[in-house]
Motif scaffolding. Sequence first.
Motif, PDB file in Angstrom:
ATOM      1  N   GLY A 183      32.877  30.972  28.108  1.00  0.00           N
ATOM      2  CA  GLY A 183      34.172  30.855  28.761  1.00  0.00           C
ATOM      3  C   GLY A 183      34.853  32.162  29.101  1.00  0.00           C
ATOM      4  N   GLU A 184      34.231  33.299  28.787  1.00  0.00           N
ATOM      5  CA  GLU A 184      34.874  34.597  28.953  1.00  0.00           C
ATOM      6  C   GLU A 184      34.986  35.000  30.421  1.00  0.00           C
ATOM      7  N   PHE A 185      36.111  35.603  30.790  1.00  0.00           N
ATOM      8  CA  PHE A 185      36.296  36.149  32.136  1.00  0.00           C
ATOM      9  C   PHE A 185      35.647  37.531  32.212  1.00  0.00           C
ATOM     10  N   GLU A 186      34.848  37.766  33.246  1.00  0.00           N
ATOM     11  CA  GLU A 186      34.316  39.114  33.450  1.00  0.00           C
ATOM     12  C   GLU A 186      35.386  40.014  34.053  1.00  0.00           C
ATOM     13  N   ASP A 187      35.252  41.306  33.831  1.00  0.00           N
ATOM     14  CA  ASP A 187      36.265  42.269  34.270  1.00  0.00           C
ATOM     15  C   ASP A 187      36.040  42.611  35.749  1.00  0.00           C
ATOM     16  N   VAL A 188      36.588  41.773  36.627  1.00  0.00           N
ATOM     17  CA  VAL A 188      36.400  41.960  38.063  1.00  0.00           C
ATOM     18  C   VAL A 188      37.145  43.209  38.538  1.00  0.00           C
ATOM     19  N   LYS A 189      38.278  43.488  37.950  1.00  0.00           N
ATOM     20  CA  LYS A 189      39.065  44.670  38.338  1.00  0.00           C
ATOM     21  C   LYS A 189      38.275  45.949  38.091  1.00  0.00           C
ATOM     22  N   LEU A 190      37.667  46.081  36.921  1.00  0.00           N
ATOM     23  CA  LEU A 190      36.859  47.270  36.609  1.00  0.00           C
ATOM     24  C   LEU A 190      35.650  47.337  37.533  1.00  0.00           C
ATOM     25  N   LEU A 191      35.016  46.203  37.780  1.00  0.00           N
ATOM     26  CA  LEU A 191      33.875  46.161  38.688  1.00  0.00           C
ATOM     27  C   LEU A 191      34.288  46.648  40.076  1.00  0.00           C
ATOM     28  N   ASN A 192      35.424  46.185  40.564  1.00  0.00           N
ATOM     29  CA  ASN A 192      35.927  46.593  41.874  1.00  0.00           C
ATOM     30  C   ASN A 192      36.156  48.104  41.921  1.00  0.00           C
ATOM     31  N   ASP A 193      36.780  48.667  40.891  1.00  0.00           N
ATOM     32  CA  ASP A 193      37.087  50.101  40.876  1.00  0.00           C
ATOM     33  C   ASP A 193      35.813  50.944  40.831  1.00  0.00           C
ATOM     34  N   LEU A 194      34.860  50.535  39.993  1.00  0.00           N
ATOM     35  CA  LEU A 194      33.604  51.286  39.889  1.00  0.00           C
ATOM     36  C   LEU A 194      32.798  51.189  41.177  1.00  0.00           C
ATOM     37  N   LEU A 195      32.813  50.019  41.794  1.00  0.00           N
ATOM     38  CA  LEU A 195      32.045  49.823  43.023  1.00  0.00           C
ATOM     39  C   LEU A 195      32.695  50.552  44.199  1.00  0.00           C
ATOM     40  N   LEU A 196      34.017  50.627  44.218  1.00  0.00           N
ATOM     41  CA  LEU A 196      34.701  51.414  45.244  1.00  0.00           C
ATOM     42  C   LEU A 196      34.263  52.868  45.183  1.00  0.00           C
ATOM     43  N   GLU A 197      34.161  53.398  43.973  1.00  0.00           N
ATOM     44  CA  GLU A 197      33.758  54.790  43.792  1.00  0.00           C
ATOM     45  C   GLU A 197      32.315  54.999  44.247  1.00  0.00           C
ATOM     46  N   LYS A 198      31.433  54.045  43.904  1.00  0.00           N
ATOM     47  CA  LYS A 198      30.033  54.180  44.310  1.00  0.00           C
ATOM     48  C   LYS A 198      29.890  54.059  45.821  1.00  0.00           C
ATOM     49  N   ASN A 199      30.620  53.116  46.431  1.00  0.00           N
ATOM     50  CA  ASN A 199      30.584  52.978  47.887  1.00  0.00           C
ATOM     51  C   ASN A 199      31.052  54.258  48.572  1.00  0.00           C
ATOM     52  N   LYS A 200      32.056  54.889  47.990  1.00  0.00           N
ATOM     53  CA  LYS A 200      32.584  56.127  48.548  1.00  0.00           C
ATOM     54  C   LYS A 200      31.549  57.240  48.482  1.00  0.00           C
ATOM     55  N   GLN A 201      30.795  57.300  47.374  1.00  0.00           N
ATOM     56  CA  GLN A 201      29.790  58.344  47.187  1.00  0.00           C
ATOM     57  C   GLN A 201      28.569  58.122  48.071  1.00  0.00           C
ATOM     58  N   GLY A 257      28.350  55.842  50.824  1.00  0.00           N
ATOM     59  CA  GLY A 257      28.568  55.397  52.196  1.00  0.00           C
ATOM     60  C   GLY A 257      28.255  53.933  52.397  1.00  0.00           C
ATOM     61  N   TRP A 258      27.925  53.218  51.315  1.00  0.00           N
ATOM     62  CA  TRP A 258      27.673  51.785  51.424  1.00  0.00           C
ATOM     63  C   TRP A 258      29.006  51.035  51.407  1.00  0.00           C
ATOM     64  N   ASP A 259      28.921  49.727  51.653  1.00  0.00           N
ATOM     65  CA  ASP A 259      30.123  48.895  51.552  1.00  0.00           C
ATOM     66  C   ASP A 259      29.800  47.607  50.784  1.00  0.00           C
ATOM     67  N   THR A 260      29.114  47.766  49.648  1.00  0.00           N
ATOM     68  CA  THR A 260      28.706  46.616  48.836  1.00  0.00           C
ATOM     69  C   THR A 260      29.931  45.812  48.395  1.00  0.00           C
ATOM     70  N   PRO A 261      29.971  44.511  48.710  1.00  0.00           N
ATOM     71  CA  PRO A 261      31.132  43.675  48.381  1.00  0.00           C
ATOM     72  C   PRO A 261      30.962  42.924  47.058  1.00  0.00           C
ATOM     73  N   ILE A 262      31.981  42.152  46.719  1.00  0.00           N
ATOM     74  CA  ILE A 262      31.982  41.339  45.499  1.00  0.00           C
ATOM     75  C   ILE A 262      32.242  39.880  45.865  1.00  0.00           C
ATOM     76  N   HIS A 263      31.486  38.996  45.226  1.00  0.00           N
ATOM     77  CA  HIS A 263      31.813  37.570  45.271  1.00  0.00           C
ATOM     78  C   HIS A 263      32.235  37.160  43.866  1.00  0.00           C
ATOM     79  N   VAL A 264      33.283  36.358  43.759  1.00  0.00           N
ATOM     80  CA  VAL A 264      33.732  35.878  42.455  1.00  0.00           C
ATOM     81  C   VAL A 264      33.396  34.397  42.329  1.00  0.00           C
ATOM     82  N   ASP A 265      32.542  34.107  41.351  1.00  0.00           N
ATOM     83  CA  ASP A 265      32.220  32.727  41.016  1.00  0.00           C
ATOM     84  C   ASP A 265      33.300  32.244  40.040  1.00  0.00           C
ATOM     85  N   ALA A 266      34.313  31.617  40.600  1.00  0.00           N
ATOM     86  CA  ALA A 266      35.443  31.125  39.792  1.00  0.00           C
ATOM     87  C   ALA A 266      35.349  29.617  39.608  1.00  0.00           C
TER      88      ALA A 266
END
Length: 504
Positions: A216-234, A236-245
């Motif tokens: 039942g635990e919620f995954e940390d989508v906010k942290l995932l978003n922040d880390l992925l933004l940084e990687k995309n910036k480094q 040049g990719w634009d990898t997105p996120i889907h949330v299975d809610a």
Amino acid sequence: MVLSKTASDTDVSVHSTFASRYVRTSLPRFKMSEDSIPKEAAYQIINDELMLDGNPRLNLASFVTTWMEPECNKLIMDSVNKNYVDMDEYPVTTELQNRCVNMIAHLFNAPLGEDEAAVGVGTVGSSEAIMLAGLAFKRRWQNKMKAQGKSCDKPNIVTGANVQVCWEKFARYFEVELKEVKLSEGYYVMDPAKAVEMVDENTICVAAILGSTLNGEFEDVKLLNDLLLEKNKQTGWDTPIHVDAASGGFIAPFIYPEIEWDFRLPLVKSINVSGHKYGLVYAGIGWAIWRTKEDLPEELIFHINYLGTDQPTFTLNFSKGSSQVIAQYYQLIRLGVEGYRNIMEACAENAIVLKTGIEKIDRFNIVSKDKGVPLVAFSLKDHTHYTEFDISDMLRRFGWIVPAYTMPADAQHITVLRVVIREDFSRTLAERLVMDISKVLHELDSASAKLTVKINKQISDDYEKKVQENEKKLLMKAEMETQIDVTNKWKNMVTSSNKTKGIC
């Protein structure tokens, strides 16, 4: 004397339900019978078999809604003969579906203008919604790679090993590599940092789970978003996120509004949610919502006109009932934010009641979290004499269906029991379940103690038998050695007397 009876035309009306020959004789199980039977008999035969099913309200394995108000049940029956896909014939049903899409999109903070319509679709459940979202990500990635003149034949998707099986189905059905972040003992959801490390140029999206099926635990989508933004910036990719809610989408907005997991995060491009879980509708309804029109490739939308007018459609199936869509709309307008909040708070409180009761038993470790889907997952501290599977099996004697299962890769040595708290699981039932778990443990302890005594007695009897056998062997050996010794002495005496020849 042979008793005989001549059948009469009045038999059908005279016989009681269970004296009917249709109920008293067996029907073919895997082939259609040659003859028809009365509607009353068909009903009774099926109803009798269904009595052997479990009680849905005591099915604590399922997240799916098992109770709705009588007024909604009536709406469902009134609309059960409407085909959802016939938009021209049932324009009001289509309008209600569109209203649901927009309500849910606003609930998930989609960036919509004042008069802008949300982009989404009603589905059979979250499995279909995930298939559609995955296809949209795959097509967008393919289009991007083709535009850059790069290969697009090896797409992958990054998830945690705790994802529901529908993600594995999507990967296998649509030829996408599934890259799973392994779990570890004590941490049963996807680690955002490890997930981002696995992302490469061929990753069509990272799937985060808002409400893990396992605990039942919620995954940390906010942290995932922040880390992925940084990687995309480094990169040049634009990898997105889907949330299975699927489970948490109708929980977090009402009782955990401070958690950022939805379209407030820029990389979240689509979300699925199960209307038939905490959306409080019977099984058969899910929703897929996209951030903007650009996130759903136009070439995936089909247009048909052979049902009367031009109708856009983006679903894996075609025909399906309208009743669940209407039921979802009923719940959304009937409950509103206040009603959903009250129900979710009650579920969370009952989960705490159950958790507290299980902790007092002092035989289990709790592996679920207080903040998440209202459920209690727990594991035995001592597996010496019995397992969680034994407890699950014995709870069925009291009517409870409580699943026991092992965790996924790298944590598969952990086995847990899980109780899902739904709207119809009251505090009284929670307290009753704790009592029944205690009874089951007592019976298992008693059975284990009796078995231990029996085993110890068997060991003791075997040992005593071996001792007796050894004593007997030693006695026989001593007698034999004495006999040999006496014989040797006689031989020596005779030999020493030089009377070995002649007659004595």
